[in-house]
Enzyme design. Sequence first.
Site, PDB file in Angstrom:
ATOM      1  N   ASN A  11      37.683  -3.820  51.853  1.00 39.22           N
ATOM      2  CA  ASN A  11      36.869  -2.681  52.305  1.00 39.22           C
ATOM      3  C   ASN A  11      36.324  -2.072  51.353  1.00 39.22           C
ATOM      4  OD1 ASN A  11      39.407  -1.918  51.355  1.00 39.22           O
ATOM      5  ND2 ASN A  11      40.156  -0.912  53.200  1.00 39.22           N
TER       6      ASN A  11
ATOM      7  N   GLU B 142      42.018   3.801  49.607  1.00 43.34           N
ATOM      8  CA  GLU B 142      41.058   3.031  50.896  1.00 43.34           C
ATOM      9  C   GLU B 142      40.089   4.146  51.233  1.00 43.34           C
ATOM     10  OE1 GLU B 142      42.293   0.946  51.866  1.00 43.34           O
ATOM     11  OE2 GLU B 142      44.065   0.558  52.369  1.00 43.34           O
TER      12      GLU B 142
ATOM     13  N   HIS C  78      38.123  -1.038  48.825  1.00 42.17           N
ATOM     14  CA  HIS C  78      38.984  -0.134  48.011  1.00 42.17           C
ATOM     15  C   HIS C  78      39.304  -0.501  46.652  1.00 42.17           C
ATOM     16  CE1 HIS C  78      42.589  -2.774  49.466  1.00 42.17           C
ATOM     17  NE2 HIS C  78      42.444  -3.034  48.127  1.00 42.17           N
TER      18      HIS C  78
END
Length: 223
Positions: free
Chosen positions: A124, A131, A126
């Site tokens: 994603n 995050e 990160h």
Amino acid sequence: MEINVLKNYEELSSTVADIVEQQLKEHPLSKLVLPTGSTPLGMYKELVSRELDWSHVITFNLDVYLMNIDHPESYQSYMRKNLFDKTNIYPDHSHFPFRPTSVFEDKMDGSMGIDLCILGIGSNGHIAFNEPGSSFLSRTRVVDLSEQTIQDNSRFFGSVDDTPKQAITMGLGTIMESKKIVLMANGVNKLNILNVAMNGEVTESVPASILQNHDNVEVYYCD
Ligand code: GLP
């Protein structure tokens, strides 16, 4: 940003190991920031085989799960198994994020003194455990892991239920103070997010995109 595409995983591992080796040979007192995950395993294997002198090196890990540190899947166990137990690094020269996180940052001297930071990237976008949505100014802190990250990392723990849900991670602001950053990524599933992060909008929705603001970043990828 340029993405250096390498032939295969062996070449990815040896190329990044070359960068670490050069750093250690030119500056035996180096301070390194080190990653975990599956991507850097080959790099660690390569570094161990080169029998470098780690006796003056100081390391800081990017992140740790909030869990029993003796668990075989803790990042402390990972580092012992893949690097520390196989080199002459002094045990009190290797550091992992801890609470209070401000004391950890003091130990790192902010992160201004970091010579080389090696990173992986999550599916994603990160980096470490920052995050999507993490502030570009963030420092070392306790974080909740995203559903995606818990799902991705459940492969190491056997089930989502057994996968840690929280971690302590260096912040994006902390990482960005390193003098040099090398990002390594492996697998076609990382290619799209890598392109978005390196050549798309610089946005807190894609944490790795902050690297576009650093003037000494190298990116290495193989499928
Ligand atoms: C974890 C780590 C990250 C790492 C990422 C990718 O979430 N906290 O630092 O970059 O996994 O791991 P892998 O290399 O296994 O894909």
